[in-house]
Each structure stands twice: as C-alpha cells, then as structure tokens.
Write a protein that holds these residues in place. Sequence first.
Motif, PDB file in Angstrom:
ATOM      1  N   LEU A 169       7.896   6.090  11.956  1.00 52.71           N
ATOM      2  CA  LEU A 169       8.939   6.735  10.767  1.00 52.71           C
ATOM      3  C   LEU A 169       9.514   8.272  11.253  1.00 52.71           C
ATOM      4  O   LEU A 169      10.684   8.563  11.022  1.00 52.71           O
ATOM      5  CB  LEU A 169       8.140   6.965   9.694  1.00 52.71           C
ATOM      6  N   GLN A 170       8.615   9.116  11.975  1.00 56.51           N
ATOM      7  CA  GLN A 170       9.005  10.393  11.994  1.00 56.51           C
ATOM      8  C   GLN A 170       9.838  10.274  13.239  1.00 56.51           C
ATOM      9  O   GLN A 170      10.958  11.064  13.360  1.00 56.51           O
ATOM     10  CB  GLN A 170       7.588  11.088  12.287  1.00 56.51           C
ATOM     11  N   ILE A 217      -6.797   3.406  10.600  1.00 57.59           N
ATOM     12  CA  ILE A 217      -6.452   4.536  11.171  1.00 57.59           C
ATOM     13  C   ILE A 217      -5.284   4.369  12.202  1.00 57.59           C
ATOM     14  O   ILE A 217      -4.005   5.166  12.226  1.00 57.59           O
ATOM     15  CB  ILE A 217      -7.548   5.617  11.402  1.00 57.59           C
ATOM     16  N   ALA A 218      -5.602   3.698  13.280  1.00 57.24           N
ATOM     17  CA  ALA A 218      -4.694   3.470  14.275  1.00 57.24           C
ATOM     18  C   ALA A 218      -3.367   2.880  13.796  1.00 57.24           C
ATOM     19  O   ALA A 218      -2.272   3.313  14.319  1.00 57.24           O
ATOM     20  CB  ALA A 218      -5.531   2.940  15.359  1.00 57.24           C
ATOM     21  N   GLU A 219      -3.362   1.848  12.932  1.00 59.40           N
ATOM     22  CA  GLU A 219      -2.191   1.357  12.488  1.00 59.40           C
ATOM     23  C   GLU A 219      -1.387   2.262  11.599  1.00 59.40           C
ATOM     24  O   GLU A 219      -0.013   2.484  11.797  1.00 59.40           O
ATOM     25  CB  GLU A 219      -2.628  -0.039  11.663  1.00 59.40           C
ATOM     26  N   THR A 220      -2.007   3.188  10.762  1.00 61.19           N
ATOM     27  CA  THR A 220      -1.525   3.879  10.063  1.00 61.19           C
ATOM     28  C   THR A 220      -0.524   4.912  10.840  1.00 61.19           C
ATOM     29  O   THR A 220       0.323   5.496  10.588  1.00 61.19           O
ATOM     30  CB  THR A 220      -2.433   4.503   9.109  1.00 61.19           C
ATOM     31  N   GLU A 221      -1.379   5.476  11.650  1.00 60.90           N
ATOM     32  CA  GLU A 221      -0.940   6.616  12.749  1.00 60.90           C
ATOM     33  C   GLU A 221       0.151   6.047  13.530  1.00 60.90           C
ATOM     34  O   GLU A 221       1.355   6.713  13.575  1.00 60.90           O
ATOM     35  CB  GLU A 221      -2.089   7.044  13.861  1.00 60.90           C
ATOM     36  N   GLN A 232       0.744  -1.175   0.023  1.00 64.21           N
ATOM     37  CA  GLN A 232      -0.003  -0.032   0.021  1.00 64.21           C
ATOM     38  C   GLN A 232       0.791   1.276  -0.102  1.00 64.21           C
ATOM     39  O   GLN A 232       0.625   2.266  -0.721  1.00 64.21           O
ATOM     40  CB  GLN A 232      -0.897  -0.145   1.261  1.00 64.21           C
ATOM     41  N   MET A 233       1.945   1.287   0.715  1.00 62.55           N
ATOM     42  CA  MET A 233       2.605   2.672   1.084  1.00 62.55           C
ATOM     43  C   MET A 233       4.051   2.463   0.355  1.00 62.55           C
ATOM     44  O   MET A 233       4.284   4.010   0.183  1.00 62.55           O
ATOM     45  CB  MET A 233       2.915   2.640   2.668  1.00 62.55           C
ATOM     46  N   GLY A 234       4.352   1.502  -0.219  1.00 68.79           N
ATOM     47  CA  GLY A 234       5.650   1.252  -1.050  1.00 68.79           C
ATOM     48  C   GLY A 234       6.806   1.022  -0.096  1.00 68.79           C
ATOM     49  O   GLY A 234       7.149   1.859   0.891  1.00 68.79           O
ATOM     50  N   PRO A 235       7.482  -0.065  -0.417  1.00 67.97           N
ATOM     51  CA  PRO A 235       8.777  -0.278   0.367  1.00 67.97           C
ATOM     52  C   PRO A 235       9.911   0.458   0.394  1.00 67.97           C
ATOM     53  O   PRO A 235      10.163   0.696   1.767  1.00 67.97           O
ATOM     54  CB  PRO A 235       9.151  -1.660  -0.244  1.00 67.97           C
ATOM     55  N   TYR A 236      10.243   1.267  -0.350  1.00 66.90           N
ATOM     56  CA  TYR A 236      11.412   1.998  -0.458  1.00 66.90           C
ATOM     57  C   TYR A 236      10.480   3.574   0.102  1.00 66.90           C
ATOM     58  O   TYR A 236      11.323   4.210   0.677  1.00 66.90           O
ATOM     59  CB  TYR A 236      11.832   2.473  -1.966  1.00 66.90           C
ATOM     60  N   LEU A 237       9.547   3.902  -0.408  1.00 68.36           N
ATOM     61  CA  LEU A 237       9.206   5.190   0.115  1.00 68.36           C
ATOM     62  C   LEU A 237       8.967   5.019   1.602  1.00 68.36           C
ATOM     63  O   LEU A 237       8.997   6.069   2.371  1.00 68.36           O
ATOM     64  CB  LEU A 237       7.713   5.517  -0.574  1.00 68.36           C
ATOM     65  N   LEU A 238       8.574   3.991   2.205  1.00 69.27           N
ATOM     66  CA  LEU A 238       8.270   3.927   3.667  1.00 69.27           C
ATOM     67  C   LEU A 238       9.690   4.086   4.198  1.00 69.27           C
ATOM     68  O   LEU A 238       9.841   4.600   5.317  1.00 69.27           O
ATOM     69  CB  LEU A 238       7.533   2.673   4.125  1.00 69.27           C
ATOM     70  N   THR A 265       7.335  14.525   1.734  1.00 68.88           N
ATOM     71  CA  THR A 265       6.139  14.391   1.027  1.00 68.88           C
ATOM     72  C   THR A 265       5.435  13.134   1.084  1.00 68.88           C
ATOM     73  O   THR A 265       4.109  13.003   1.170  1.00 68.88           O
ATOM     74  CB  THR A 265       6.885  14.499  -0.307  1.00 68.88           C
ATOM     75  N   PHE A 266       6.142  12.071   1.569  1.00 63.96           N
ATOM     76  CA  PHE A 266       5.377  10.904   2.016  1.00 63.96           C
ATOM     77  C   PHE A 266       4.570  10.903   3.028  1.00 63.96           C
ATOM     78  O   PHE A 266       3.502  10.382   3.016  1.00 63.96           O
ATOM     79  CB  PHE A 266       6.455   9.687   1.987  1.00 63.96           C
ATOM     80  N   ILE A 267       5.354  11.609   4.251  1.00 61.40           N
ATOM     81  CA  ILE A 267       4.314  11.853   5.381  1.00 61.40           C
ATOM     82  C   ILE A 267       3.005  12.658   5.265  1.00 61.40           C
ATOM     83  O   ILE A 267       2.018  12.539   5.735  1.00 61.40           O
ATOM     84  CB  ILE A 267       5.322  12.360   6.431  1.00 61.40           C
ATOM     85  N   HIS A 268       3.409  13.645   4.279  1.00 61.25           N
ATOM     86  CA  HIS A 268       2.371  14.570   3.927  1.00 61.25           C
ATOM     87  C   HIS A 268       1.229  13.804   3.351  1.00 61.25           C
ATOM     88  O   HIS A 268       0.067  14.238   3.501  1.00 61.25           O
ATOM     89  CB  HIS A 268       2.951  15.737   3.175  1.00 61.25           C
ATOM     90  N   LYS A 269       1.556  13.041   2.388  1.00 62.47           N
ATOM     91  CA  LYS A 269       0.605  12.342   1.592  1.00 62.47           C
ATOM     92  C   LYS A 269      -0.236  11.445   2.835  1.00 62.47           C
ATOM     93  O   LYS A 269      -1.690  11.322   2.529  1.00 62.47           O
ATOM     94  CB  LYS A 269       1.298  11.327   0.555  1.00 62.47           C
ATOM     95  N   TRP A 270       0.477  10.721   3.531  1.00 63.10           N
ATOM     96  CA  TRP A 270      -0.383   9.964   4.329  1.00 63.10           C
ATOM     97  C   TRP A 270      -1.042  10.555   5.460  1.00 63.10           C
ATOM     98  O   TRP A 270      -2.150  10.105   5.947  1.00 63.10           O
ATOM     99  CB  TRP A 270       0.422   8.815   4.913  1.00 63.10           C
ATOM    100  N   LEU A 271      -0.695  11.669   5.942  1.00 63.57           N
ATOM    101  CA  LEU A 271      -1.533  12.526   6.834  1.00 63.57           C
ATOM    102  C   LEU A 271      -2.916  13.017   5.962  1.00 63.57           C
ATOM    103  O   LEU A 271      -3.786  12.722   6.662  1.00 63.57           O
ATOM    104  CB  LEU A 271      -0.847  13.756   7.208  1.00 63.57           C
ATOM    105  N   LEU A 272      -2.477  13.330   4.789  1.00 64.82           N
ATOM    106  CA  LEU A 272      -3.742  13.591   4.019  1.00 64.82           C
ATOM    107  C   LEU A 272      -4.785  12.451   3.862  1.00 64.82           C
ATOM    108  O   LEU A 272      -6.089  12.489   3.826  1.00 64.82           O
ATOM    109  CB  LEU A 272      -3.467  14.093   2.708  1.00 64.82           C
TER     110      LEU A 272
END
Length: 253
Positions: free
Chosen positions: A248-249, A238-242, A188-194, A200-207
């Motif tokens: 990551l942050q 949502i909880a898992e994504t958060e 879903q999120m992309g292995p390299y992007l994660l 930009t990646f963080i911003h996308k997933w916050l959106l």
Amino acid sequence: MIKLSKRLQQIADLVPNGARLADIGSDHALLPVHLAERGMIAFAVAGEVNEGPLRAASKQVCEAGLTERIDVRLGDGLAVIRPGEVDVITIAGMGGALIVSILSAGLPKLEGVRTLILQPNVGEEAVRRWLVDHGWFLAKEHILEEDGKIYEILTAMRVPNAEKANVELYAPRQLAPSVTASPDRLLQMGPYLLEQASDTFIHKWLLELEKMERICAQLALSEAEASRRKEAELREYIAETEDILTCLQKAKR
C-alpha cells in the motif's frame, strides 16, 4: 449552538438531510441537538440506557429549545424506537461486539431504516461481518485520529442485490504478484480504508503490529505447546500484514 468533536462532526456530516434519526447511546444528545439546530433532521430519538446520561441529554435538549424535535427516551438499544419510526440510526462510541448485540437484539426495529452509521471504538471486523450476514451493504468508511485515538466510521445502506454487492466489495484484491488481501483481511482492515490507505490507516496498522509483537514476546516466554502454536500463528499474521502495508505504501508513492 453545539460544537462537536472531530469524531462526532464526521458522523454528523454523514447523516442525510431530513433524516428521522435515532441516536443510540446518545449521552448528552450532542449529535441530534447539533443536527436539529441546523435544520438537518426532521426528528430525532436520543436513546439512553442509564438514568444519568438520560438526564444530561434531556437537559441539553431542553436548553436548546428542541423538545418538540428531539425525544429523549430511556431504554436498552433499539428498544427506544418503534418499527418504521426512523430511517437513520447512529451508534457511536461503543465496542463492536456491543454494537452487534444491539443491532441483533433489535432486528425488528430496523424496518424502514435505510442507513446505519456505526462508530465502534474496537471490533470493527465484527460489525462488518454482521452487516454482510444481515444483508446490509457497506457504502462508506472513514478513519480519523483525535486526541491520540483512532476511530473508524462505517456507513451501511439497504441496497438492491446486497448479497452480490457484498461479494464484489470483499472480493480478494491482488496488491502484488505474491500479496493478496483476502476477504477476511478486507473485513478486518476495511475494503475502502485499505484502498485509500491514508496516513491514519497506515498508522493504525503499524500500532496494531506493535501490539502483536508484544503479544509474541510474552508468548515466547512460555514453554507450553499452545503458546508455541499461537506465537507461530501470530508471526504469520504479522508477516502478512507487513506485506500488505508495504504494498500500500509503495502504491501511494
């Protein structure tokens, strides 16, 4: 010379020197013209399914004096190429489901193709799953934002032992003692992007989280049992994504 958008320039930078290129859904043939003007490709097919964009592409190629290097063709998806004719295919600016449909319908045309550069506007997960299912290895991922939109660019290659390489690429990743990015999450999120976890990646997933919260709010208005179940599933997602984003942050800091 043609000047490309930030998105198309990133795609152009990923095309190997000397490529025999097929640009599917080429629109105004900006990408192949840009590459041909700079001597970066040996030959290109600019494919279009509609007459209007086909005429625009033909005009662009003609005005650039590249009619001997770029062949503009009318056809649906990979129908514009012959097996073995090209070694690199670019498909950009479409939904992931449409990209998957084009690749699936044109499987025989992928003979001799070594590199796929794919830029889905949405549905990136579907594209990653198709690549795994058809023996392609995701070699690179890029993410960028332009004019308020976020784009992912996936570069896939033919490699020996692709099945094993894909198992390793999408193996679960332990981000914290209680947080794991599962294979499904990596698709879903992309292995390299994660792994890179760019701003930009963080911003996308916050959106994405904001979108899911809005869906949950709508589901909460319904008394239907199916809505209750769907809301609960989304809340868990949502909880898992958060949790993943938090890990990551923290790692970046």
